[in-house]
Design a protein around this motif. Structure first.
Motif, PDB file in Angstrom:
ATOM      1  N   GLU A  78       0.851  -1.187   0.000  1.00  0.00           N
ATOM      2  CA  GLU A  78       0.000   0.000   0.000  1.00  0.00           C
ATOM      3  C   GLU A  78       0.888   1.238   0.000  1.00  0.00           C
ATOM      4  N   LEU A  79       0.620   2.120  -0.940  1.00  0.00           N
ATOM      5  CA  LEU A  79       1.376   3.361  -1.068  1.00  0.00           C
ATOM      6  C   LEU A  79       0.436   4.538  -0.847  1.00  0.00           C
ATOM      7  N   THR A  80       0.803   5.401   0.083  1.00  0.00           N
ATOM      8  CA  THR A  80       0.084   6.650   0.324  1.00  0.00           C
ATOM      9  C   THR A  80       1.077   7.787   0.092  1.00  0.00           C
ATOM     10  N   PRO A  81       0.637   9.028   0.113  1.00  0.00           N
ATOM     11  CA  PRO A  81       1.580  10.137  -0.089  1.00  0.00           C
ATOM     12  C   PRO A  81       2.697  10.215   0.954  1.00  0.00           C
ATOM     13  N   THR A  82       2.524   9.583   2.110  1.00  0.00           N
ATOM     14  CA  THR A  82       3.554   9.682   3.154  1.00  0.00           C
ATOM     15  C   THR A  82       4.256   8.367   3.476  1.00  0.00           C
ATOM     16  N   THR A  83       3.654   7.211   3.138  1.00  0.00           N
ATOM     17  CA  THR A  83       4.263   5.931   3.496  1.00  0.00           C
ATOM     18  C   THR A  83       4.111   4.891   2.393  1.00  0.00           C
ATOM     19  N   LEU A  84       5.044   3.961   2.397  1.00  0.00           N
ATOM     20  CA  LEU A  84       4.979   2.760   1.569  1.00  0.00           C
ATOM     21  C   LEU A  84       4.957   1.590   2.536  1.00  0.00           C
ATOM     22  N   ARG A  85       3.877   0.807   2.511  1.00  0.00           N
ATOM     23  CA  ARG A  85       3.789  -0.371   3.363  1.00  0.00           C
ATOM     24  C   ARG A  85       4.017  -1.602   2.504  1.00  0.00           C
ATOM     25  N   GLN A  86       5.026  -2.388   2.856  1.00  0.00           N
ATOM     26  CA  GLN A  86       5.353  -3.644   2.190  1.00  0.00           C
ATOM     27  C   GLN A  86       5.176  -4.731   3.233  1.00  0.00           C
ATOM     28  N   GLY A  87       4.103  -5.497   3.133  1.00  0.00           N
ATOM     29  CA  GLY A  87       3.814  -6.483   4.164  1.00  0.00           C
ATOM     30  C   GLY A  87       3.564  -5.766   5.474  1.00  0.00           C
ATOM     31  N   THR A  88       4.412  -6.019   6.464  1.00  0.00           N
ATOM     32  CA  THR A  88       4.237  -5.385   7.771  1.00  0.00           C
ATOM     33  C   THR A  88       5.232  -4.251   8.016  1.00  0.00           C
ATOM     34  N   GLU A  89       6.051  -3.919   7.030  1.00  0.00           N
ATOM     35  CA  GLU A  89       7.062  -2.872   7.201  1.00  0.00           C
ATOM     36  C   GLU A  89       6.596  -1.571   6.554  1.00  0.00           C
ATOM     37  N   LEU A  90       6.772  -0.482   7.288  1.00  0.00           N
ATOM     38  CA  LEU A  90       6.450   0.854   6.770  1.00  0.00           C
ATOM     39  C   LEU A  90       7.729   1.597   6.438  1.00  0.00           C
ATOM     40  N   VAL A  91       7.759   2.191   5.254  1.00  0.00           N
ATOM     41  CA  VAL A  91       8.868   3.035   4.835  1.00  0.00           C
ATOM     42  C   VAL A  91       8.290   4.421   4.592  1.00  0.00           C
ATOM     43  N   LYS A  92       8.870   5.427   5.218  1.00  0.00           N
ATOM     44  CA  LYS A  92       8.405   6.795   5.007  1.00  0.00           C
ATOM     45  C   LYS A  92       8.890   7.281   3.654  1.00  0.00           C
ATOM     46  N   ILE A  93       8.012   7.912   2.911  1.00  0.00           N
ATOM     47  CA  ILE A  93       8.378   8.449   1.601  1.00  0.00           C
ATOM     48  C   ILE A  93       9.475   9.495   1.761  1.00  0.00           C
ATOM     49  N   ALA A  94       9.457  10.244   2.867  1.00  0.00           N
ATOM     50  CA  ALA A  94      10.481  11.256   3.121  1.00  0.00           C
ATOM     51  C   ALA A  94      11.873  10.634   3.254  1.00  0.00           C
ATOM     52  N   ASP A  95      11.959   9.330   3.595  1.00  0.00           N
ATOM     53  CA  ASP A  95      13.250   8.652   3.734  1.00  0.00           C
ATOM     54  C   ASP A  95      13.798   8.141   2.405  1.00  0.00           C
ATOM     55  N   ILE A  96      12.995   8.167   1.350  1.00  0.00           N
ATOM     56  CA  ILE A  96      13.443   7.661   0.045  1.00  0.00           C
ATOM     57  C   ILE A  96      14.232   8.757  -0.662  1.00  0.00           C
ATOM     58  N   VAL A  97      15.492   8.439  -0.995  1.00  0.00           N
ATOM     59  CA  VAL A  97      16.375   9.384  -1.662  1.00  0.00           C
ATOM     60  C   VAL A  97      16.345   9.165  -3.174  1.00  0.00           C
ATOM     61  N   ARG A  98      16.327   7.904  -3.594  1.00  0.00           N
ATOM     62  CA  ARG A  98      16.437   7.596  -5.022  1.00  0.00           C
ATOM     63  C   ARG A  98      15.743   6.277  -5.331  1.00  0.00           C
ATOM     64  N   ILE A  99      15.230   6.188  -6.546  1.00  0.00           N
ATOM     65  CA  ILE A  99      14.673   4.937  -7.055  1.00  0.00           C
ATOM     66  C   ILE A  99      15.578   4.509  -8.204  1.00  0.00           C
ATOM     67  N   PHE A 100      16.175   3.345  -8.064  1.00  0.00           N
ATOM     68  CA  PHE A 100      17.098   2.869  -9.087  1.00  0.00           C
ATOM     69  C   PHE A 100      16.344   2.481 -10.353  1.00  0.00           C
ATOM     70  N   PRO A 101      16.978   2.638 -11.526  1.00  0.00           N
ATOM     71  CA  PRO A 101      16.306   2.277 -12.777  1.00  0.00           C
ATOM     72  C   PRO A 101      16.108   0.764 -12.889  1.00  0.00           C
ATOM     73  N   GLU A 102      15.140   0.381 -13.726  1.00  0.00           N
ATOM     74  CA  GLU A 102      14.916  -1.043 -13.982  1.00  0.00           C
ATOM     75  C   GLU A 102      16.175  -1.635 -14.606  1.00  0.00           C
ATOM     76  N   PRO A 103      16.485  -2.890 -14.274  1.00  0.00           N
ATOM     77  CA  PRO A 103      17.671  -3.500 -14.892  1.00  0.00           C
ATOM     78  C   PRO A 103      17.417  -3.747 -16.371  1.00  0.00           C
ATOM     79  N   LYS A 104      18.491  -3.637 -17.141  1.00  0.00           N
ATOM     80  CA  LYS A 104      18.382  -3.960 -18.561  1.00  0.00           C
ATOM     81  C   LYS A 104      18.250  -5.468 -18.686  1.00  0.00           C
ATOM     82  N   ARG A 105      17.713  -5.898 -19.793  1.00  0.00           N
ATOM     83  CA  ARG A 105      17.514  -7.331 -20.029  1.00  0.00           C
ATOM     84  C   ARG A 105      18.801  -8.117 -19.827  1.00  0.00           C
ATOM     85  N   HIS A 106      18.701  -9.227 -19.119  1.00  0.00           N
ATOM     86  CA  HIS A 106      19.807 -10.168 -18.899  1.00  0.00           C
ATOM     87  C   HIS A 106      20.969  -9.551 -18.129  1.00  0.00           C
ATOM     88  N   GLU A 107      20.723  -8.478 -17.396  1.00  0.00           N
ATOM     89  CA  GLU A 107      21.751  -7.897 -16.541  1.00  0.00           C
ATOM     90  C   GLU A 107      21.264  -7.911 -15.099  1.00  0.00           C
TER      91      GLU A 107
END
Length: 163
Positions: A78-107
């Motif tokens: 579940e993603l809200t404007p302030t948190t990302l919940r993955q299972g039972t763990e909450l990650v604050k959106i304010a703590d996210i610095v970067r989202i890595f790009p998708e890996p290229k095929r076969h890498e």
């Protein structure tokens, strides 16, 4: 406090992305198992003894209910404007610095070895990881079945393109 007071204080955040983790439709396998046992009894010519199909229905439904409940707890997203919940763990959106790009095929990218968010030992089966860099040098993997939709929503919230 009256009922009206609590509804004024608690405001539900807008949900930007949601995956329930498991569907209750699988419980229909219990009655199907009972029906199959009844068909086996009929085809054997011994007549129908309702106890055996009932036991199969109850056992299959019971085991599936436990698994579905666990999936809905541990593999839901579940993603809200302030948190990302993955299972039972909450990650604050304010703590996210970067989202890595998708890996290229076969890498394989380094972020694919990062710890998966939630209480699971890795990215759940059927889900795809999304590399995330957090504050204080931390990192991890978010995950979802519809990972591109989650990635797009996260990129909009974080404000940094993943390239």
């Amino acid at each position: 406090m009256t009922e009206g007071d609590t509804s004024d204080q608690v405001t539900a955040e807008e949900v930007l992305f949601r995956e329930p983790g498991g569907t209750w439709w699988w419980l229909l396998a219990g009655p199907a198992a009972g029906g199959a046992m009844m068909a086996i009894q009929l085809s054997g010519g011994a007549g129908v003894q309702l106890g055996v199909p009932a036991i199969f229905m109850i056992l299959v439904s019971g085991f599936l209910a436990i698994q579905i409940k666990a999936a809905r707890i541990h593999t839901s997203v579940e993603l809200t404007p302030t948190t990302l919940r993955q299972g039972t763990e909450l990650v604050k959106i304010a703590d996210i610095v970067r989202i890595f790009p998708e890996p290229k095929r076969h890498e394989t990218e380094k972020w694919q070895t990062y710890r998966a968010f939630g209480e699971l030992s890795g990215v759940p089966r059927g889900r795809t990881g999304i590399g995330i860099k957090l504050t204080e040098g931390r990192s991890g993997q978010a995950w979802a079945r519809r990972h591109r939709t989650l990635r797009g929503a996260l990129e909009q919230l974080v404000g940094e393109p993943s390239s």
